[in-house]
Motif scaffolding. Structure first.
Motif, PDB file in Angstrom:
ATOM      1  N   SER A 163       0.828  -1.205   0.000  1.00 53.41           N
ATOM      2  CA  SER A 163       0.000   0.000   0.000  1.00 53.41           C
ATOM      3  C   SER A 163       0.860   1.251   0.000  1.00 53.41           C
ATOM      4  O   SER A 163       1.978   1.271   0.513  1.00 53.41           O
ATOM      5  CB  SER A 163      -0.904   0.003   1.237  1.00 53.41           C
ATOM      6  OG  SER A 163      -1.559   1.242   1.377  1.00 53.41           O
ATOM      7  N   ASN A 164       0.300   2.326  -0.574  1.00 57.67           N
ATOM      8  CA  ASN A 164       0.966   3.626  -0.520  1.00 57.67           C
ATOM      9  C   ASN A 164       0.563   4.419   0.720  1.00 57.67           C
ATOM     10  O   ASN A 164       1.057   5.524   0.943  1.00 57.67           O
ATOM     11  CB  ASN A 164       0.611   4.441  -1.780  1.00 57.67           C
ATOM     12  CG  ASN A 164       1.212   3.819  -3.038  1.00 57.67           C
ATOM     13  OD1 ASN A 164       2.331   3.298  -2.998  1.00 57.67           O
ATOM     14  ND2 ASN A 164       0.478   3.879  -4.147  1.00 57.67           N
ATOM     15  N   ASP A 165      -0.364   3.840   1.474  1.00 62.28           N
ATOM     16  CA  ASP A 165      -0.845   4.519   2.689  1.00 62.28           C
ATOM     17  C   ASP A 165       0.152   4.288   3.819  1.00 62.28           C
ATOM     18  O   ASP A 165       0.379   3.134   4.223  1.00 62.28           O
ATOM     19  CB  ASP A 165      -2.221   3.966   3.066  1.00 62.28           C
ATOM     20  CG  ASP A 165      -2.849   4.738   4.225  1.00 62.28           C
ATOM     21  OD1 ASP A 165      -2.119   5.445   4.937  1.00 62.28           O
ATOM     22  OD2 ASP A 165      -4.078   4.619   4.401  1.00 62.28           O
ATOM     23  N   PRO A 166       0.759   5.349   4.379  1.00 63.12           N
ATOM     24  CA  PRO A 166       1.734   5.176   5.474  1.00 63.12           C
ATOM     25  C   PRO A 166       1.148   4.458   6.684  1.00 63.12           C
ATOM     26  O   PRO A 166       1.855   3.726   7.379  1.00 63.12           O
ATOM     27  CB  PRO A 166       2.132   6.618   5.826  1.00 63.12           C
ATOM     28  CG  PRO A 166       1.807   7.418   4.607  1.00 63.12           C
ATOM     29  CD  PRO A 166       0.623   6.762   3.978  1.00 63.12           C
ATOM     30  N   ASP A 167      -0.159   4.668   6.946  1.00 68.80           N
ATOM     31  CA  ASP A 167      -0.787   4.006   8.100  1.00 68.80           C
ATOM     32  C   ASP A 167      -0.803   2.489   7.916  1.00 68.80           C
ATOM     33  O   ASP A 167      -0.596   1.734   8.874  1.00 68.80           O
ATOM     34  CB  ASP A 167      -2.219   4.517   8.287  1.00 68.80           C
ATOM     35  CG  ASP A 167      -2.256   5.961   8.784  1.00 68.80           C
ATOM     36  OD1 ASP A 167      -1.226   6.423   9.316  1.00 68.80           O
ATOM     37  OD2 ASP A 167      -3.301   6.613   8.630  1.00 68.80           O
ATOM     38  N   ASN A 168      -1.049   2.028   6.683  1.00 68.81           N
ATOM     39  CA  ASN A 168      -1.057   0.585   6.414  1.00 68.81           C
ATOM     40  C   ASN A 168       0.341  -0.008   6.569  1.00 68.81           C
ATOM     41  O   ASN A 168       0.511  -1.114   7.109  1.00 68.81           O
ATOM     42  CB  ASN A 168      -1.594   0.308   5.013  1.00 68.81           C
ATOM     43  CG  ASN A 168      -3.090   0.528   4.917  1.00 68.81           C
ATOM     44  OD1 ASN A 168      -3.779   0.570   5.939  1.00 68.81           O
ATOM     45  ND2 ASN A 168      -3.598   0.685   3.701  1.00 68.81           N
ATOM     46  N   ILE A 169       1.331   0.728   6.083  1.00 71.47           N
ATOM     47  CA  ILE A 169       2.711   0.255   6.215  1.00 71.47           C
ATOM     48  C   ILE A 169       3.107   0.204   7.685  1.00 71.47           C
ATOM     49  O   ILE A 169       3.764  -0.746   8.139  1.00 71.47           O
ATOM     50  CB  ILE A 169       3.665   1.169   5.412  1.00 71.47           C
ATOM     51  CG1 ILE A 169       3.342   1.054   3.910  1.00 71.47           C
ATOM     52  CG2 ILE A 169       5.114   0.803   5.677  1.00 71.47           C
ATOM     53  CD1 ILE A 169       4.092   2.042   3.047  1.00 71.47           C
ATOM     54  N   GLN A 170       2.669   1.228   8.447  1.00 68.05           N
ATOM     55  CA  GLN A 170       2.967   1.233   9.886  1.00 68.05           C
ATOM     56  C   GLN A 170       2.281   0.062  10.583  1.00 68.05           C
ATOM     57  O   GLN A 170       2.852  -0.571  11.472  1.00 68.05           O
ATOM     58  CB  GLN A 170       2.499   2.554  10.511  1.00 68.05           C
ATOM     59  CG  GLN A 170       2.829   2.701  12.006  1.00 68.05           C
ATOM     60  CD  GLN A 170       4.315   2.654  12.270  1.00 68.05           C
ATOM     61  OE1 GLN A 170       5.092   3.339  11.625  1.00 68.05           O
ATOM     62  NE2 GLN A 170       4.728   1.808  13.215  1.00 68.05           N
ATOM     63  N   GLN A 171       1.064  -0.245  10.155  1.00 68.07           N
ATOM     64  CA  GLN A 171       0.349  -1.385  10.737  1.00 68.07           C
ATOM     65  C   GLN A 171       1.109  -2.684  10.476  1.00 68.07           C
ATOM     66  O   GLN A 171       1.227  -3.538  11.353  1.00 68.07           O
ATOM     67  CB  GLN A 171      -1.065  -1.477  10.166  1.00 68.07           C
ATOM     68  CG  GLN A 171      -1.919  -2.559  10.833  1.00 68.07           C
ATOM     69  CD  GLN A 171      -3.311  -2.653  10.236  1.00 68.07           C
ATOM     70  OE1 GLN A 171      -3.656  -1.912   9.316  1.00 68.07           O
ATOM     71  NE2 GLN A 171      -4.098  -3.561  10.747  1.00 68.07           N
ATOM     72  N   TYR A 172       1.627  -2.835   9.260  1.00 68.05           N
ATOM     73  CA  TYR A 172       2.418  -4.026   8.918  1.00 68.05           C
ATOM     74  C   TYR A 172       3.646  -4.122   9.828  1.00 68.05           C
ATOM     75  O   TYR A 172       3.945  -5.185  10.393  1.00 68.05           O
ATOM     76  CB  TYR A 172       2.847  -3.955   7.454  1.00 68.05           C
ATOM     77  CG  TYR A 172       3.757  -5.096   7.033  1.00 68.05           C
ATOM     78  CD1 TYR A 172       3.229  -6.298   6.571  1.00 68.05           C
ATOM     79  CD2 TYR A 172       5.147  -4.972   7.117  1.00 68.05           C
ATOM     80  CE1 TYR A 172       4.056  -7.347   6.201  1.00 68.05           C
ATOM     81  CE2 TYR A 172       5.984  -6.009   6.751  1.00 68.05           C
ATOM     82  CZ  TYR A 172       5.443  -7.198   6.292  1.00 68.05           C
ATOM     83  OH  TYR A 172       6.259  -8.231   5.930  1.00 68.05           O
ATOM     84  N   ASN A 173       4.359  -3.011   9.989  1.00 72.40           N
ATOM     85  CA  ASN A 173       5.562  -3.011  10.831  1.00 72.40           C
ATOM     86  C   ASN A 173       5.220  -3.316  12.283  1.00 72.40           C
ATOM     87  O   ASN A 173       5.971  -4.013  12.972  1.00 72.40           O
ATOM     88  CB  ASN A 173       6.279  -1.663  10.729  1.00 72.40           C
ATOM     89  CG  ASN A 173       6.895  -1.446   9.362  1.00 72.40           C
ATOM     90  OD1 ASN A 173       7.257  -2.405   8.680  1.00 72.40           O
ATOM     91  ND2 ASN A 173       7.009  -0.191   8.941  1.00 72.40           N
TER      92      ASN A 173
END
Length: 732
Positions: A163-173
């Motif tokens: 995803s290009n959404d930073p919130d989604n990437i943060q959720q993954y991390n």
């Protein structure tokens, strides 16, 4: 997105999260108090001088909130869960504990080179190569079989990562970090547990401790039974000497803290506030009289929204032990003479100013008796009271002089001035034996009754069906107005002015004495609050009052002896407070522990008094009689924790100290008294060579204890400063 879909499936959770956020916003809104540009040295707190990561703390907090909601949903799936302020407090505490421990454990992992690589995380996520799928993984299951569906999880994680959404990437991390942390903790605990062993010798000792029985007899006398005039009160010189000898004892070691002394002025309704409520109801009374729908009228105008026109609204005079509405004795005659439809009042009732409309009447069985009470407590006193009651009863039967005997002998202040009468009371109002005599004996019966109060001479005068009104009540709560609160605040301000003037030029000890004397002389009680520097908070106050107290204790330049510059409002009371001490960590000052040490000295003197009294007496029965106690007999094992007289480990230790059967100990000081013990018989544990059960039990205990003690020890060894509340109130 699969994860977003999961949330959509649980719409209650979305609503709950919004509710949680709103509650957290409301609770946290006070963080703006006293705010202004300031150097953020502490952040939300520090561990060994390093700031706690606020972003990570907030992540832990959100996890804790969601876990609480999910637990509630699982426990009661049919009810939409609500998130309370108590839940928020629990979540905040969990999050802080996790943030502190996680930071400390990261250092531990680094020390021993403990890691979790990407391959291991992959195995944990998908349950491969002998690993069990993680708790996050198990949220993805096949809709038909209910089994773990790894493809669903893989698609969801890939969707977050791509995803290009930073919130989604943060959720993954965050998910990856969570898996890593859980696995690191599991590995560390496994290493700890691997070092736990229990030997055959330990197993044998445990077996013997549980199965060897010492049958003992002992006499125990509590310190509280020592007469006050039997020992001298510890002098200041003795306390100071004791202090110098024991100030370094671990139990007296102090944590850095601030001590607040305060007193509270209650904000109570004034006579003017009461008159306002009475006046309001007086104007409402004619409308209530004319109302056609009483239930709607009550629901509209009454502070207490309660209406019933059956026996549940049958009222009784105040003082009745029966449940339900009551009316004061001052309106009893008017109430009982009223007709259906009449409105009685206004009067001050149990919930405030009240007007009552009579809806009807019900009959209640009541009794009227008169009695003479002879107080008794001990078996000896009951025997003496019964003999005296029998004698009085004979005189009453002969002379018909019950009222004269009431005046001369009765010890019941509630009825002595009324000829001993209790009139028209309902069943269940009195204690059971008195109640049974009053309602079951024929009218005119005269006899004695034993209750927990003593011996009663009772005469049944009458029983009847008493008419009780069924009422609809309009209540106006009598509340303190702003004017009344301002008046109390003004009084508190004057107190602060007077105290500040009296404090001028005085030492801290003199200020404390002045404060205590001033408070007592003005009819209040001195109260105390201890605020620990490592976790500043003050329980029992609302948010604003707590903030004011913390500011008083921690604002720049504060000194012991400083008084609050203005009164502190806390709900329905006004607080006047002063900083009675600023305690440094380590060895205490005499002033801090002198009361505690005086109590210890008094206990030592009591112990010596009892030891002197017990010495030289080798007959336990004679000793017990001399002390006015009984001889205790019981079988003890070394693994026991309590004995018949309470938690007295010295009794168990003495029994297993090497005394042979028939041997008696010297007087021994215990935790709460002094005892002399004799071992009557020793029953050895049965012979065995198999201690495997005890060995496994000890291993299990050691593992559990080690893990909890390890976590506690790393926290205790760290320098932890919880700055959340001080930061929230803009103090530092």
């Amino acid at each position: 997105m699969a994860l977003i879909g999961k949330i959509r499936e649980k719409s209650w959770l979305l609503i709950a999260v919004i509710g949680i956020a709103m509650l957290a916003f409301i609770i946290g809104d006070l963080g703006s108090m006293g705010g202004g540009p300031q150097e953020d040295v502490y952040g939300i707190g520090t561990v060994n001088g390093e700031k706690v990561d606020e972003q990570e703390y907030n992540l832990f907090l959100n996890n804790a909130r969601n876990n609480i909601m999910q637990d509630k949903q699982q426990k009661n799936p049919t009810v939409q869960p609500t998130y309370t302020e108590a839940d928020e407090q629990s979540a905040v505490q969990q999050a802080w504990s996790t943030a502190v421990v996680e930071g400390l454990m990261e250092k531990e992992y680094e020390k021993i080179g403990l890691i979790v690589d990407e391959i291991e995380i992959e195995n944990i996520l998908y349950g491969e190569n002998g690993y069990t799928p993680s708790s996050i993984s198990m949220q993805f299951t096949d809709s038909v079989t209910g089994e773990f569906a790894p493809d669903q999880l893989r698609n969801a994680l890939e969707g977050l990562l791509d995803s290009n959404d930073p919130d989604n990437i943060q959720q993954y991390n965050d998910i990856m970090d969570y898996i890593r942390q859980v696995r690191l903790n599991e590995k560390y605990n496994t290493l700890l547990s691997a070092g736990v062993h229990s030997t055959t010798l330990e197993g044998k000792h445990e077996y013997n401790a549980k199965n060897t029985v010492k049958t003992v007899s002992y006499v125990f006398q509590n310190f509280t039974q020592v007469p006050n005039d039997a020992i001298s009160e510890p002098t200041d010189e003795e306390v100071e000497k004791y202090f110098n000898e024991h100030k370094n004892d671990k139990k007296y070691n102090q944590k850095a803290s601030r001590k607040i002394s305060y007193f509270a002025l209650p904000i109570e309704p004034s006579s003017s506030d009461t008159l306002n409520a009475i006046d309001y109801l007086s104007k409402l009374k004619p409308k209530f009289q004319e109302a056609k729908n009483d239930s709607l009228f009550v629901l509209r105008f009454s502070t207490v929204k309660r209406f019933a026109n059956d026996s549940t609204s049958m009222a009784r005079p105040a003082g009745s032990a029966q449940q339900g509405p009551t009316y004061p004795l001052s309106v009893a005659a008017e109430m009982e003479a009223a007709k259906v439809g009449d409105v009685v009042g206004p009067y001050i009732g149990q919930n405030g100013a009240t007007i009552s409309k009579v809806l009807g009447f019900g009959d209640e069985k009541t009794a009227t008796v008169r009695h003479i009470l002879l107080n008794a407590g001990t078996p000896e006193e009951f025997d003496a009271a019964q003999a005296k009651a029998d004698s009085i009863l004979r005189v009453i039967k002969a002379k018909k002089n019950f009222e004269e005997m009431v005046v001369e002998f009765s010890q019941d202040p509630g009825s002595k001035n009324n000829g001993g009468k209790y009139e028209k009371f309902a069943p269940g109002t009195m204690v059971a034996p008195f109640n049974d005599f009053s309602f079951n004996k024929p009218i005119g019966s005269l006899g004695t009754v034993k209750t927990s109060y003593g011996i009663h001479i009772v005469e049944v005068l009458d029983r009847e069906a008493t008419k009780r009104p069924i009422l609809a009540e309009v209540v106006k709560a009598v509340e303190a107005t702003k004017t009344t609160a301002d008046q109390v605040n003004s009084i508190a301000s004057n107190y602060i002015y007077d105290l500040d003037d009296m404090f001028s030029g005085k030492s801290l000890e003199e200020k404390a004495n002045i404060f205590d004397t001033f408070v007592v002389n003005n009819g209040y009680n001195v109260r105390f609050a201890t605020i620990q520097d490592e976790n500043p908070s003050v329980a029992g106050f609302n948010e604003i009052a707590e903030g004011r107290l913390l500011r008083l204790a921690y604002e720049d330049g504060v000194k012991a002896g400083d008084i609050s510059s203005s009164p502190i409002r806390d709900q329905n009371r006004i607080i006047v407070a002063f900083v009675s001490d600023i305690v440094k960590e380590g060895v205490p000052t005499l002033n801090l522990v002198k009361d505690q040490m005086r109590a210890e000295l008094r206990k030592e003197k009591q112990a010596q008094y009892l030891i002197d009294k017990m010495l030289g007496n080798d007959d336990l029965q004679a000793l017990a009689k001399d002390l006015g106690v009984k001889v205790n007999n019981e079988g003890l094992t070394f693994s026991a924790s309590n004995v018949a007289v309470g938690r007295e480990p010295q009794i168990i230790g003495t029994a297993f100290s090497g005394l042979v059967d028939g041997e008696m100990s010297v007087p021994v000081k215990g935790s709460n008294g002094v005892f002399v013990l004799r071992v009557d018989q020793t029953t050895p544990a049965g012979e065995t060579t198999d201690y495997s059960a005890e060995i496994e039990q000890l291993k299990s205990q050691y593992r559990t204890t080690l893990q909890s003690q390890h976590r506690a020890s790393i926290i205790k060894s760290a320098d932890v400063i919880d700055n959340r509340k001080l930061r929230r109130y803009g103090i530092r």
